[in-house]
Write a protein that holds these residues in place. Structure first.
Motif, mmCIF file in Angstrom:
data_model
loop_
_atom_site.group_PDB
_atom_site.id
_atom_site.type_symbol
_atom_site.label_atom_id
_atom_site.label_comp_id
_atom_site.label_asym_id
_atom_site.label_seq_id
_atom_site.Cartn_x
_atom_site.Cartn_y
_atom_site.Cartn_z
ATOM 1 N N SER A 192 41.306 38.015 31.058
ATOM 2 C CA SER A 192 42.203 38.284 29.943
ATOM 3 C C SER A 192 43.263 39.279 30.385
ATOM 4 C CB SER A 192 41.423 38.861 28.760
ATOM 5 O OG SER A 192 42.281 39.105 27.665
ATOM 6 N N VAL A 237 45.373 42.530 29.824
ATOM 7 C CA VAL A 237 45.152 43.756 29.053
ATOM 8 C C VAL A 237 46.447 44.507 28.809
ATOM 9 C CG1 VAL A 237 42.727 44.143 29.563
ATOM 10 C CG2 VAL A 237 44.430 44.976 31.148
ATOM 11 N N GLU A 238 47.342 44.460 29.735
ATOM 12 C CA GLU A 238 48.674 45.053 29.622
ATOM 13 C C GLU A 238 49.630 44.111 30.314
ATOM 14 O OE1 GLU A 238 49.709 47.692 27.993
ATOM 15 O OE2 GLU A 238 47.744 48.422 27.415
ATOM 16 N N VAL A 287 42.168 41.480 33.532
ATOM 17 C CA VAL A 287 40.787 41.837 33.845
ATOM 18 C C VAL A 287 39.966 40.571 34.022
ATOM 19 C CG1 VAL A 287 40.741 44.128 32.807
ATOM 20 C CG2 VAL A 287 40.239 42.121 31.396
ATOM 21 N N LEU A 342 40.066 44.503 37.807
ATOM 22 C CA LEU A 342 41.426 44.544 37.293
ATOM 23 C C LEU A 342 42.382 44.086 38.384
ATOM 24 C CD1 LEU A 342 43.515 45.656 35.073
ATOM 25 C CD2 LEU A 342 43.649 47.647 36.575
ATOM 26 N N SER A 367 41.361 40.232 24.913
ATOM 27 C CA SER A 367 41.901 41.557 24.666
ATOM 28 C C SER A 367 42.353 41.636 23.216
ATOM 29 C CB SER A 367 43.087 41.820 25.602
ATOM 30 O OG SER A 367 43.651 43.080 25.323
ATOM 31 N N LYS A 417 43.713 44.745 21.603
ATOM 32 C CA LYS A 417 44.074 46.145 21.866
ATOM 33 C C LYS A 417 43.558 47.074 20.792
ATOM 34 C CE LYS A 417 48.066 45.766 24.808
ATOM 35 N NZ LYS A 417 49.428 46.167 25.010
ATOM 36 N N ASN A 459 40.807 47.101 22.646
ATOM 37 C CA ASN A 459 39.472 46.686 23.080
ATOM 38 C C ASN A 459 39.464 45.388 23.872
ATOM 39 O OD1 ASN A 459 38.074 48.831 21.637
ATOM 40 N ND2 ASN A 459 38.664 47.735 19.791
ATOM 41 N N LEU A 460 38.505 45.293 24.773
ATOM 42 C CA LEU A 460 38.125 44.030 25.392
ATOM 43 C C LEU A 460 36.869 43.568 24.673
ATOM 44 C CD1 LEU A 460 38.375 44.860 29.211
ATOM 45 C CD2 LEU A 460 40.006 43.573 27.814
ATOM 46 N N VAL A 468 39.759 50.186 26.249
ATOM 47 C CA VAL A 468 40.476 50.434 27.504
ATOM 48 C C VAL A 468 41.318 51.701 27.456
ATOM 49 C CG1 VAL A 468 40.522 47.989 28.140
ATOM 50 C CG2 VAL A 468 42.469 48.976 26.896
#
Length: 169
Positions: free
Chosen positions: A46, A48-49, A54, A72, A104, A106, A108-109, A129
């Motif tokens: 997924s 994450v940013e 990740v 990551l 994700s 956000k 959280n994962l 995260v």
């Protein structure tokens, strides 16, 4: 990243990282620095940013599962400086599994379901995260809990009345 290449019973598990350029519609195999995940299939990834992804879990073939490390991939410095790293996590983890989903939401994962090598499961795990040290928390879920499943899909709703809801299908 990774995956099984070939036909049934004649496949190999890879550890290659590829990037699809959506402007040119061309794939490029990346040469990454850092600690790359070992080859695997049936894992989950997924974003994450922006330019960070990740990866968790998977299988290595022959009934073996990968470690429960969280990896990551960082592309913020450009594809020529692609870098894999193991994310340091303290405490309990969702455990070794394959065929699960990772999204994700956000900050959280969220991991749902899959198979732990013994049984198909329907647990939900969360990792914030933005809160260091990173740690997984098993969520206690109420209501009409979905049956245990593997090789499914999940998405986070981001508009309308279902905003913030995880949908499994």
């Amino acid at each position: 990243f990774g995956g099984a290449v070939g036909d049934t019973n004649k496949y190999i598990i890879t550890g290659d990282t590829y990037l699809l350029d959506l402007h040119t519609n061309k794939w490029k195999k990346l040469i990454c620095a850092g600690v790359s995940p070992p080859p695997r299939a049936a894992h989950a990834c997924s974003m994450v940013e922006n330019l960070q992804m990740v990866l968790y879990g998977g299988a290595t073939g022959g009934g073996s599962l990968t470690s429960d490390d969280l990896f990551l991939l960082d592309l913020r410095n450009g594809e020529g400086a692609a870098n894999w790293m193991v994310v340091p996590v303290v405490g309990s983890t969702p455990g070794r599994r394959y065929g699960h989903t990772l999204i994700s939401a956000k900050p959280n994962l969220l991991i749902f379901g899959g198979n732990n090598g013994t049984e198909t499961i329907n647990d939900v795990w969360c990792l914030n995260v933005e809160k260091s040290p990173f740690s997984w928390v098993k969520l206690e879920i109420g209501g009409s809990v979905p049956p245990a499943r593997t090789y499914h899909s999940a998405a986070l709703c981001t508009t309308g009345r279902a905003t913030g809801m995880l949908v499994l299908f």
